[in-house]
Design an enzyme around this catalytic site. Structure first.
Site, PDB file in Angstrom:
ATOM      1  N   CYS A  65      14.366 -45.254  18.844  1.00 33.59           N
ATOM      2  CA  CYS A  65      13.711 -44.734  20.028  1.00 33.59           C
ATOM      3  C   CYS A  65      14.559 -44.033  20.756  1.00 33.59           C
ATOM      4  CB  CYS A  65      12.913 -45.924  20.506  1.00 33.59           C
ATOM      5  SG  CYS A  65      11.285 -46.351  19.456  1.00 33.59           S
TER       6      CYS A  65
ATOM      7  N   ASP B  82      -0.093 -44.286  27.627  1.00 38.61           N
ATOM      8  CA  ASP B  82      -0.242 -45.768  27.247  1.00 38.61           C
ATOM      9  C   ASP B  82       0.268 -45.595  25.690  1.00 38.61           C
ATOM     10  OD1 ASP B  82      -1.185 -48.368  27.022  1.00 38.61           O
ATOM     11  OD2 ASP B  82      -2.847 -47.982  28.269  1.00 38.61           O
TER      12      ASP B  82
ATOM     13  N   ASP C 243       2.368 -50.383  18.221  1.00 37.57           N
ATOM     14  CA  ASP C 243       1.447 -49.825  19.411  1.00 37.57           C
ATOM     15  C   ASP C 243      -0.043 -50.110  19.393  1.00 37.57           C
ATOM     16  OD1 ASP C 243       3.576 -48.207  20.618  1.00 37.57           O
ATOM     17  OD2 ASP C 243       3.106 -46.366  19.045  1.00 37.57           O
TER      18      ASP C 243
ATOM     19  N   SER D 134       5.408 -35.195   3.831  1.00 37.42           N
ATOM     20  CA  SER D 134       6.790 -35.213   3.692  1.00 37.42           C
ATOM     21  C   SER D 134       7.264 -33.770   3.755  1.00 37.42           C
ATOM     22  CB  SER D 134       7.453 -35.807   2.277  1.00 37.42           C
ATOM     23  OG  SER D 134       7.069 -34.929   1.359  1.00 37.42           O
TER      24      SER D 134
ATOM     25  N   ASP E  93       4.234 -52.185  25.050  1.00 39.15           N
ATOM     26  CA  ASP E  93       5.567 -52.432  24.237  1.00 39.15           C
ATOM     27  C   ASP E  93       6.773 -51.653  24.782  1.00 39.15           C
ATOM     28  OD1 ASP E  93       4.924 -49.913  23.169  1.00 39.15           O
ATOM     29  OD2 ASP E  93       5.208 -50.725  21.013  1.00 39.15           O
TER      30      ASP E  93
END
Length: 344
Positions: free
Chosen positions: A16, A49, A90, A140, A226
């Site tokens: 992240c 959110d 999430d 992909s 989170d």
């Protein structure tokens, strides 16, 4: 004998920490057009959110989210597990239950063998199985760096839906995982991770945030999100500011991984830490360097930040204990003051 492949050496970012900074993201989104109002869209992007929620009927909504990033660990199977755990989180953060996932894979096919990508997918599939959902397909592309993640669909009852901007004054704040994931994974990327610390961050990153589904059913839980790439302070600013409040954060009470201080002294500070502070620092009271480096540390698959009303604390803590979580408050929400977050 060939050297083992270290996935983190094939990416410029990690987990992240790859996120575009909030400051830059504001510029990108500012002139991108406005979303047409739809009364069935219960949660959109207005409050940043964790997921979007669209009404199925008057009582239930479909929860939709996506999350993907570059390798944060060297092992491909663990990379797949972490990316999947992070994406599914999430849904739990909204108080919902996941239904299915679709894989997102970018792979440098002329640099890394397809067998390595297969291990990434295998790790992602294992976590989906743990969450009780199918990995139902995916897409992909040939990409210059490895990328993996999921698009996840879930469901939530309207009365159990938890947002990040609905807290009230007096709520106590709880965090379900320790901070320091970005610090320890940076140490791993720099080959400075000590033997006794190997696997610590990985194990937390592979822990599903399933308690969020239970917390969503508690009336005393007023808001939930989170903690991921923007660090605890970034996500706490969004929760407090969105709710029109100020958070008093007790720095000493914030859980952290062992050895964090050691790695900070070794200079294992992710680039995302300072980007987070640059984006949110003006909304926060003055911080020491140690406070900044921990509280702005970008988390990957971090814990749930939960705002609990006083009258609901006993029930919340009982449910948390039942789920194996031993939690203590890390702060409190009060009426709005000069900063969104005051660190004490």
């Amino acid at each position: 004998m060939s050297e083992p492949i270290r996935l983190t050496q094939y990416s410029h970012g990690a987990g992240c920490g790859c996120k575009i900074s909030p400051k830059v993201l504001d510029v990108i989104l500012a002139e991108s057009g406005t979303q047409a109002l739809d009364p069935k869209l219960w949660v959109g992007n207005a409050s940043r959110d964790d997921a979007a929620v669209y009404a199925l009927d008057d009582e239930r909504g479909v929860v939709s989210t996506t999350d993907f990033f570059m390798p944060i660990v060297d092992d491909p199977y663990d990379f797949g597990r972490i990316a999947a755990t992070n994406a599914i989180s999430d849904i739990y953060a909204m108080g919902g239950d996941p239904l299915m996932a679709i894989a997102i894979l970018g792979w440098p096919v002329n640099v890394l063998p397809p067998e390595v990508a297969r291990e990434v997918i295998r790790g992602g599939r294992a976590v989906c199985a743990e969450a009780g959902i199918p990995l139902a397909g995916g897409h992909s592309i040939d990409a210059p760096e490895p990328i993996f993640g999921l698009a996840v669909t879930g469901v939530v009852s309207k009365r159990h839906l938890k947002r990040n901007d609905t807290a009230s004054a007096g709520c106590q704040l709880y965090l379900t995982k320790p901070l320091g994931i970005g610090i320890l994974t940076t140490a791993e990327k720099k080959a400075k991770l000590r033997v006794q610390d190997q696997g610590l961050a990985r194990d937390w990153m592979c822990t599903l945030n399933t308690p969020g589904s239970r917390f969503g059913k508690l009336d005393g839980v007023k808001a939930m999100t989170d903690v991921t790439g923007f660090g605890l302070l970034g996500h706490l600013v969004e929760l407090a500011e969105g709710s029109g409040l100020t958070a008093h954060l007790n720095y000493a009470a914030v859980p952290r991984l062992p050895s964090v201080d050691h790695y900070l002294a070794e200079g294992c500070i992710p680039g995302g830490t300072l980007r987070n502070y640059d984006s949110y620092g003006h909304k926060i009271s003055a911080l020491s360097d140690d406070q900044k480096h921990l509280l702005c540390d970008p988390q990957t698959s971090g814990g749930l930040l939960v705002a609990v009303a006083p009258e609901g604390e006993a029930e919340f803590l009982a449910v948390a204990a039942e789920l194996g979580l031993k939690l203590s408050p890390i702060g409190k929400l009060v009426e709005r003051q000069s900063h969104a977050v005051e660190v004490i």
